[in-house]
Design a protein around this motif. Structure first.
Motif, short mmCIF file in Angstrom:
data_model
loop_
_atom_site.label_atom_id
_atom_site.label_comp_id
_atom_site.label_asym_id
_atom_site.label_seq_id
_atom_site.Cartn_x
_atom_site.Cartn_y
_atom_site.Cartn_z
N LEU A 118 0.81 -1.22 0.00
CA LEU A 118 0.00 0.00 0.00
C LEU A 118 0.84 1.27 0.00
CD1 LEU A 118 -3.00 -0.91 2.32
CD2 LEU A 118 -2.92 -0.80 -0.18
N CYS A 119 2.09 1.18 0.41
CA CYS A 119 2.94 2.37 0.42
C CYS A 119 3.16 2.91 -0.99
CB CYS A 119 4.26 2.11 1.13
SG CYS A 119 5.45 1.20 0.14
N TRP A 120 2.98 2.08 -2.02
CA TRP A 120 3.16 2.53 -3.41
C TRP A 120 1.91 3.19 -3.98
CZ3 TRP A 120 7.69 3.21 -5.33
CH2 TRP A 120 8.75 2.51 -4.78
N LEU A 121 0.79 3.00 -3.35
CA LEU A 121 -0.46 3.54 -3.87
C LEU A 121 -0.45 5.07 -3.96
CD1 LEU A 121 -3.21 2.80 -4.99
CD2 LEU A 121 -4.08 2.80 -2.65
N PRO A 122 -0.05 5.80 -2.91
CA PRO A 122 -0.02 7.26 -3.03
C PRO A 122 0.91 7.75 -4.14
CG PRO A 122 0.18 6.61 -0.74
CD PRO A 122 0.29 5.37 -1.56
N GLN A 123 2.06 7.10 -4.31
CA GLN A 123 3.00 7.51 -5.36
C GLN A 123 2.40 7.28 -6.74
OE1 GLN A 123 6.36 8.89 -4.93
NE2 GLN A 123 5.69 9.45 -6.97
N ALA A 124 1.75 6.14 -6.93
CA ALA A 124 1.13 5.85 -8.22
C ALA A 124 0.01 6.84 -8.52
CB ALA A 124 0.60 4.41 -8.25
N VAL A 125 -0.83 7.12 -7.54
CA VAL A 125 -1.93 8.07 -7.72
C VAL A 125 -1.39 9.45 -8.04
CG1 VAL A 125 -3.84 9.25 -6.54
CG2 VAL A 125 -3.59 6.77 -6.33
N GLN A 126 -0.39 9.88 -7.29
CA GLN A 126 0.22 11.20 -7.52
C GLN A 126 0.83 11.29 -8.92
OE1 GLN A 126 0.21 13.81 -5.56
NE2 GLN A 126 1.82 15.12 -6.36
N THR A 127 1.51 10.25 -9.34
CA THR A 127 2.14 10.24 -10.66
C THR A 127 1.10 10.27 -11.77
OG1 THR A 127 4.02 9.01 -9.75
CG2 THR A 127 3.76 8.99 -12.14
N ILE A 128 0.04 9.51 -11.61
CA ILE A 128 -1.03 9.51 -12.61
C ILE A 128 -1.71 10.88 -12.66
CG2 ILE A 128 -3.31 8.57 -13.17
CD1 ILE A 128 -2.24 5.89 -11.94
N ARG A 129 -1.98 11.43 -11.50
CA ARG A 129 -2.70 12.69 -11.43
C ARG A 129 -1.90 13.86 -12.00
NH1 ARG A 129 -3.43 13.65 -6.00
NH2 ARG A 129 -2.46 15.67 -6.12
N THR A 130 -0.62 13.94 -11.64
CA THR A 130 0.19 15.09 -12.04
C THR A 130 1.01 14.85 -13.30
OG1 THR A 130 2.11 14.44 -10.73
CG2 THR A 130 0.42 15.79 -9.64
N ARG A 131 1.26 13.59 -13.63
CA ARG A 131 2.14 13.21 -14.73
C ARG A 131 3.56 13.72 -14.54
NH1 ARG A 131 -1.42 11.08 -18.54
NH2 ARG A 131 -3.45 12.05 -18.60
N ASP A 132 3.89 14.10 -13.32
CA ASP A 132 5.22 14.62 -12.99
C ASP A 132 6.10 13.48 -12.51
OD1 ASP A 132 7.45 16.07 -12.28
OD2 ASP A 132 6.52 17.01 -10.54
N THR A 133 7.10 13.15 -13.31
CA THR A 133 8.01 12.05 -12.97
C THR A 133 9.46 12.51 -12.87
OG1 THR A 133 8.28 11.45 -15.30
CG2 THR A 133 6.50 10.34 -14.08
N ARG A 134 9.67 13.82 -12.83
CA ARG A 134 11.04 14.35 -12.80
C ARG A 134 11.87 13.84 -11.64
NH1 ARG A 134 9.74 20.40 -12.72
NH2 ARG A 134 7.88 19.48 -11.83
N ALA A 135 11.25 13.68 -10.49
CA ALA A 135 12.00 13.27 -9.29
C ALA A 135 12.15 11.76 -9.17
CB ALA A 135 11.31 13.82 -8.05
N ILE A 136 11.63 11.03 -10.13
CA ILE A 136 11.69 9.56 -10.08
C ILE A 136 12.83 9.07 -10.97
CG2 ILE A 136 10.44 7.44 -10.62
CD1 ILE A 136 7.84 9.01 -10.03
#
Length: 86
Positions: free
Chosen positions: A19-37
């Motif tokens: 479940l710790c990955w769920l917020p990151q996945a949701v945030q990435t989908i929502r913002t499409r911001d992957t610069r810090a990854i």
């Protein structure tokens, strides 16, 4: 320790680490911001999850199978977004 208690411990650990990955996945989908990854870190992590999933299947461990199957889905979404949006 009783086998049922050990299995419960495994499911609890699997649930939390998945479940710790769920917020990151949701945030990435929502913002499409992957610069810090980091692409390489995500790719290596996804590869590790695949290996854990195979290992879980070989030893028939449902906590490992379930957690790694869900984690692989979430991390794959993040990885795909990173590849698509840089």
């Amino acid at each position: 320790m009783q086998p049922a208690l050990i299995e419960t411990l495994g499911f609890a650990a699997a649930t939390l680490t998945t479940l710790c990955w769920l917020p990151q996945a949701v945030q990435t989908i929502r913002t499409r911001d992957t610069r810090a990854i980091s692409l390489w870190t995500q790719a290596m992590f996804a590869s590790g999850i695949v290996l854990w999933l195979v290992y879980g299947m070989l030893i028939a461990s449902w906590p490992l199978i379930g957690a790694n199957a869900v984690s692989l889905c979430l991390v794959s979404v993040i990885l795909a977004m990173k590849l698509r949006h840089g």
